[in-house]
Write a protein that holds these residues in place. Structure first.
Motif, short mmCIF file in Angstrom:
data_model
loop_
_atom_site.label_atom_id
_atom_site.label_comp_id
_atom_site.label_asym_id
_atom_site.label_seq_id
_atom_site.Cartn_x
_atom_site.Cartn_y
_atom_site.Cartn_z
N ASN A 1 0.46 -1.26 -0.29
CA ASN A 1 0.11 -0.50 -0.29
C ASN A 1 0.86 1.25 -0.17
O ASN A 1 0.46 2.10 -0.65
CB ASN A 1 -0.93 0.00 1.44
CG ASN A 1 -1.81 -1.13 0.86
OD1 ASN A 1 -2.11 -1.17 0.09
ND2 ASN A 1 -2.81 -1.50 2.50
N VAL A 2 1.96 1.07 0.57
CA VAL A 2 2.84 2.04 0.85
C VAL A 2 3.32 2.66 -0.73
O VAL A 2 3.59 3.95 -1.12
CB VAL A 2 3.86 2.42 1.67
CG1 VAL A 2 5.03 3.38 1.87
CG2 VAL A 2 3.48 1.62 3.60
N GLY A 3 3.96 2.00 -0.90
CA GLY A 3 4.74 1.88 -2.13
C GLY A 3 3.76 2.56 -3.46
O GLY A 3 3.76 2.53 -3.98
N GLU A 4 2.32 1.77 -3.62
CA GLU A 4 1.02 1.75 -4.41
C GLU A 4 0.86 3.44 -4.42
O GLU A 4 0.80 4.31 -5.06
CB GLU A 4 0.26 1.30 -3.96
CG GLU A 4 -1.00 1.73 -4.96
CD GLU A 4 -1.59 0.37 -5.28
OE1 GLU A 4 -3.18 0.12 -5.80
OE2 GLU A 4 -2.09 -0.48 -4.70
N ARG A 5 0.55 4.23 -3.09
CA ARG A 5 1.11 5.46 -3.04
C ARG A 5 2.16 6.61 -3.66
O ARG A 5 1.57 7.47 -3.45
CB ARG A 5 0.80 5.40 -1.51
CG ARG A 5 0.21 6.93 -1.18
CD ARG A 5 -0.81 7.34 0.59
NE ARG A 5 -1.45 8.63 0.39
CZ ARG A 5 -1.54 8.61 1.51
NH1 ARG A 5 -2.01 8.20 2.88
NH2 ARG A 5 -1.91 10.50 1.61
N TRP A 6 3.04 6.17 -2.65
CA TRP A 6 4.46 7.50 -2.47
C TRP A 6 5.69 6.62 -3.88
O TRP A 6 6.10 7.85 -4.83
CB TRP A 6 4.95 7.12 -1.52
CG TRP A 6 4.19 7.65 -0.20
CD1 TRP A 6 3.44 7.14 0.70
CD2 TRP A 6 3.94 9.28 0.20
NE1 TRP A 6 2.30 7.37 1.20
CE2 TRP A 6 2.67 9.28 0.63
CE3 TRP A 6 3.60 10.35 -0.32
CZ2 TRP A 6 2.27 10.15 1.17
CZ3 TRP A 6 3.20 11.22 0.11
CH2 TRP A 6 2.52 10.97 1.38
N TRP A 7 5.58 5.15 -4.28
CA TRP A 7 6.62 5.44 -5.31
C TRP A 7 6.62 4.75 -6.12
O TRP A 7 6.59 3.30 -6.33
CB TRP A 7 8.15 5.10 -4.39
CG TRP A 7 8.07 4.08 -4.08
CD1 TRP A 7 7.85 2.71 -4.25
CD2 TRP A 7 8.23 4.09 -2.85
NE1 TRP A 7 8.52 1.73 -2.89
CE2 TRP A 7 8.08 2.32 -1.98
CE3 TRP A 7 7.39 5.05 -1.08
CZ2 TRP A 7 8.21 2.50 -0.55
CZ3 TRP A 7 8.11 4.43 -0.06
CH2 TRP A 7 7.68 3.33 -0.03
N PRO A 8 4.74 4.38 -6.74
CA PRO A 8 4.09 3.36 -7.58
C PRO A 8 5.44 2.91 -8.82
O PRO A 8 5.37 1.85 -8.98
CB PRO A 8 2.99 4.20 -8.65
CG PRO A 8 3.26 5.02 -8.32
CD PRO A 8 4.57 5.90 -6.77
N TYR A 9 6.19 3.68 -9.33
CA TYR A 9 6.86 3.14 -10.45
C TYR A 9 8.37 2.36 -10.65
O TYR A 9 8.85 1.74 -11.03
CB TYR A 9 7.19 4.36 -11.25
CG TYR A 9 6.28 5.36 -11.43
CD1 TYR A 9 5.53 5.11 -13.36
CD2 TYR A 9 5.86 6.62 -11.06
CE1 TYR A 9 3.92 5.39 -13.39
CE2 TYR A 9 4.97 7.95 -11.94
CZ TYR A 9 4.03 6.80 -13.16
OH TYR A 9 3.18 7.31 -13.78
N LEU A 10 8.19 2.62 -8.62
CA LEU A 10 9.91 1.88 -8.69
C LEU A 10 8.75 0.06 -8.06
O LEU A 10 9.45 -0.99 -7.31
CB LEU A 10 9.81 2.49 -7.25
CG LEU A 10 11.11 3.62 -7.33
CD1 LEU A 10 11.70 3.71 -6.01
CD2 LEU A 10 11.99 3.42 -8.92
N GLY A 11 7.63 -0.18 -8.75
CA GLY A 11 7.13 -1.59 -8.16
C GLY A 11 8.19 -2.63 -9.20
O GLY A 11 8.18 -2.67 -10.53
N ALA A 12 8.59 -4.60 -8.88
CA ALA A 12 9.01 -4.66 -9.14
C ALA A 12 8.91 -5.53 -10.37
O ALA A 12 9.20 -5.72 -11.11
CB ALA A 12 9.68 -5.77 -8.60
N VAL A 13 6.94 -5.72 -10.79
CA VAL A 13 6.55 -5.92 -11.53
C VAL A 13 5.45 -4.60 -12.27
O VAL A 13 5.06 -3.79 -11.20
CB VAL A 13 6.03 -6.66 -11.48
CG1 VAL A 13 4.88 -8.11 -12.02
CG2 VAL A 13 6.44 -7.84 -10.13
#
Length: 259
Positions: A206-218
């Motif tokens: 949830n944190v990544g989706e909100r604050w750094w979405p383009y850093l998802g591994a996939v």
């Protein structure tokens, strides 16, 4: 049948998907693919490669196939998705403009000529047909870990894959007159290999989706084939006859293409 370079490389991803990290990726991709495909209508759909991911399980089209370069692992449901065996993905055994939906779960990353694979996908798609692509994001913590692994020969992801950035995939799609209509980034846990640590970092989704979405591994990206000068009146799938495309078995028999 002779084993192609595509098959040799993508096979390594299959066993990796059985690891805790691989299951983490597979579960996330299954959830996203279910969301994207459940309301895509038509008659004919195919998944290209990687039978360990059932990309069409939520789709309701009457004719769905798995197109692969070898026989699937034990447990593949031939009743749900009959197998079409090909020598490589750069030459698909489907008639032009005959498929409503094509899904490529990591197939481009392990293909010798990924752009040619996309050209074939564009050829077989009907006007307004859709393609969905899954890929590893090189601009992520996992991508950085993979670069370090290449230097130290200690890989986190299968070493044969050449991971393609989402902007590059979008450029390829644009050149082929395919318009991006949606997509997701996901899997924000750092590159760890045990279920214990993956569970500890679960809060990062949830944190990544909100604050750094383009850093998802996939990532998963969806695009639509546009044809200039064509205007569809009403849903095209309502007027089509539900027949298997040319060169594809209507039963569970194996089809082999020969060059």
């Amino acid at each position: 049948m002779e084993t192609s370079s595509t098959e040799k490389s993508i096979i390594s991803l299959g066993p990796w998907l059985e690891t805790p990290t691989g299951n983490y990726v597979r579960d996330w991709e299954h959830a996203r693919l279910d969301e994207l495909t459940v309301d895509i209508f038509g008659f004919n759909a195919t998944q290209i490669g990687l039978p360990q991911i059932d990309a069409l399980r939520a789709n309701r089209m009457p004719h769905t196939w798995l197109t692969d370069t070898g026989f699937p692992p034990k447990g593949h449901d031939n009743e749900a998705h009959p197998l079409v065996v090909v020598q490589d993905f750069e030459e698909l055994p489907y008639a032009s403009a005959s498929i409503d939906l094509v899904i490529l779960p990591h197939a481009l990353e392990f293909a010798k000529e990924p752009h040619q694979v996309l050209r074939e996908v564009e050829r077989v798609l009907i006007p307004e047909g859709q393609v969905i692509i899954c890929g590893f994001n090189p601009y992520s913590f996992w991508g950085a870990r993979q670069i370090i692994g290449r230097l130290s020969e200690s890989y986190f992801l299968p070493q044969q894959g050449e991971f393609i950035s989402l902007p590059r995939v979008k450029d390829w799609l644009k050149l082929l007159n395919m318009e991006v209509s949606g997509g997701y980034f996901g899997c924000y846990a750092p590159p760890c290999e045990t279920q214990k640590w993956l569970d500890r970092f679960n809060f990062l989704e949830n944190v990544g989706e909100r604050w750094w979405p383009y850093l998802g591994a996939v990532y998963v990206v969806q695009a639509v084939k546009r044809v200039r000068g064509m205007h569809l009146i009403g849903p095209a799938w309502k007027t089509q006859k539900a027949t298997a495309p040319q060169g594809v078995p209507a039963t569970n028999k194996i089809h082999k293409s020969h060059k």
